[in-house]
Scaffold this active site. Sequence first.
Site, mmCIF file in Angstrom:
data_model
loop_
_atom_site.group_PDB
_atom_site.id
_atom_site.type_symbol
_atom_site.label_atom_id
_atom_site.label_comp_id
_atom_site.label_asym_id
_atom_site.label_seq_id
_atom_site.Cartn_x
_atom_site.Cartn_y
_atom_site.Cartn_z
ATOM 1 N N LYS A 1 -13.526 -7.452 -7.420
ATOM 2 C CA LYS A 1 -13.885 -7.920 -6.079
ATOM 3 C C LYS A 1 -15.323 -8.417 -6.120
ATOM 4 O O LYS A 1 -16.209 -7.714 -6.599
ATOM 5 C CB LYS A 1 -13.743 -6.787 -5.055
ATOM 6 C CG LYS A 1 -12.285 -6.343 -4.820
ATOM 7 C CD LYS A 1 -12.222 -5.288 -3.727
ATOM 8 C CE LYS A 1 -10.922 -4.502 -3.770
ATOM 9 N NZ LYS A 1 -9.776 -5.171 -3.165
ATOM 10 N N LYS B 1 0.845 -1.201 0.000
ATOM 11 C CA LYS B 1 0.000 0.000 0.000
ATOM 12 C C LYS B 1 0.882 1.253 0.000
ATOM 13 O O LYS B 1 1.855 1.333 0.770
ATOM 14 C CB LYS B 1 -0.908 0.003 1.234
ATOM 15 C CG LYS B 1 -2.026 -1.033 1.149
ATOM 16 C CD LYS B 1 -3.137 -0.611 0.193
ATOM 17 C CE LYS B 1 -4.246 -1.655 0.170
ATOM 18 N NZ LYS B 1 -5.338 -1.278 -0.739
#
Length: 316
Positions: free
Chosen positions: A202, A98
């Site tokens: 997703k 991240k």
Amino acid sequence: MSEPVVFDIEMRVPFRGIARRTGVLFEGPAGWAEWSPFPEYGDLEAADWLRAAREVAKIGHPAPARDLVEVNGIVPALEPAAAARRAVESGCRTIKIKVAGLDQSLDDDVARVGAVRAALPEARLRVDANGGWSRQQARVAIGELAPLGLEYVEQPSPDVEDLAWLRGLDLGVAIAADESIRRADDPMRVKAAGAADVAILKVQPLGGARRCLRLAEELGMPVVVSSAVETSVGLAAGVALAAALPDLPFACGLETRRLLATDVTANPLNPVDGVLRVGAVTVDPDLLAACRADGEVTRFWLERWDRVSRIVGADR
Ligand SMILES: O=C(O)CCC(=O)c1ccccc1C(=O)O
Ligand SMILES: [Mg+2]
């Protein structure tokens, strides 16, 4: 359909700034399903997450085309040494790091990615900015991070037009679209605008594995299946989608089980040597009972469940 069970599980490693993961588990004729839209999402957005969960409970997962799925280790915005430790601990050959967090400078990001690269010289590395950079910031950041060796940068900037502009600069790093697909009114704009080389899908936010399979075909680009930090029940839907895709050229973002302190199954979906085995997840009643939320969290979710169920429509 069983009564909804509200769960509340502590995060072992904080992620997206959250310390606990909460949601609903329920059982239907085809098995257990998870509904866990992030608490700040509105009811309309949460409705797609419920459509996905109902599909799992009613008709189950799509048929698999493979029985193993390679995954990326996930590294939150940690200090460099802790980031490197998490990357190595994951046991994965591909690592996602991240970057572009609100409290992170580009120097922090370069130090974090550099520490992971130093610890795992052979690994494939990818970064996820969650749209945290303006397009100019992204151009500079990708320029600094690229020499560390990146297979792609996920959602460097917020808008489809930003992604298309960055992709047009030919920075030598592929562009992946995540929020531009799962939070967009029209996910196909990514294709029309030539905004991405890779599509992140997703299952819950996109309304189910079967819708994702159709979307993958329409997008006509390589797909990476990624989780929403679910229990093993929710993760299993992502693994099933990954297993059902005709082509799976990249590791998937499904190593998030270990971010949670506990789970509802005795056989949690943790990868071994970076690989998840495709198969059914059995809910253990004692583990489920131990994850039950308290009164206040339960009330929040049951009210949300009622409102969103009304949007999705009658149970048939
Ligand atoms: O993709 C992964 O490896 C882990 C999942 C992940 O990053 C994620 C999890 C929850 C919400 C958003 C994201 C994201 O990809 O941005
Ligand atoms: Mg992402």
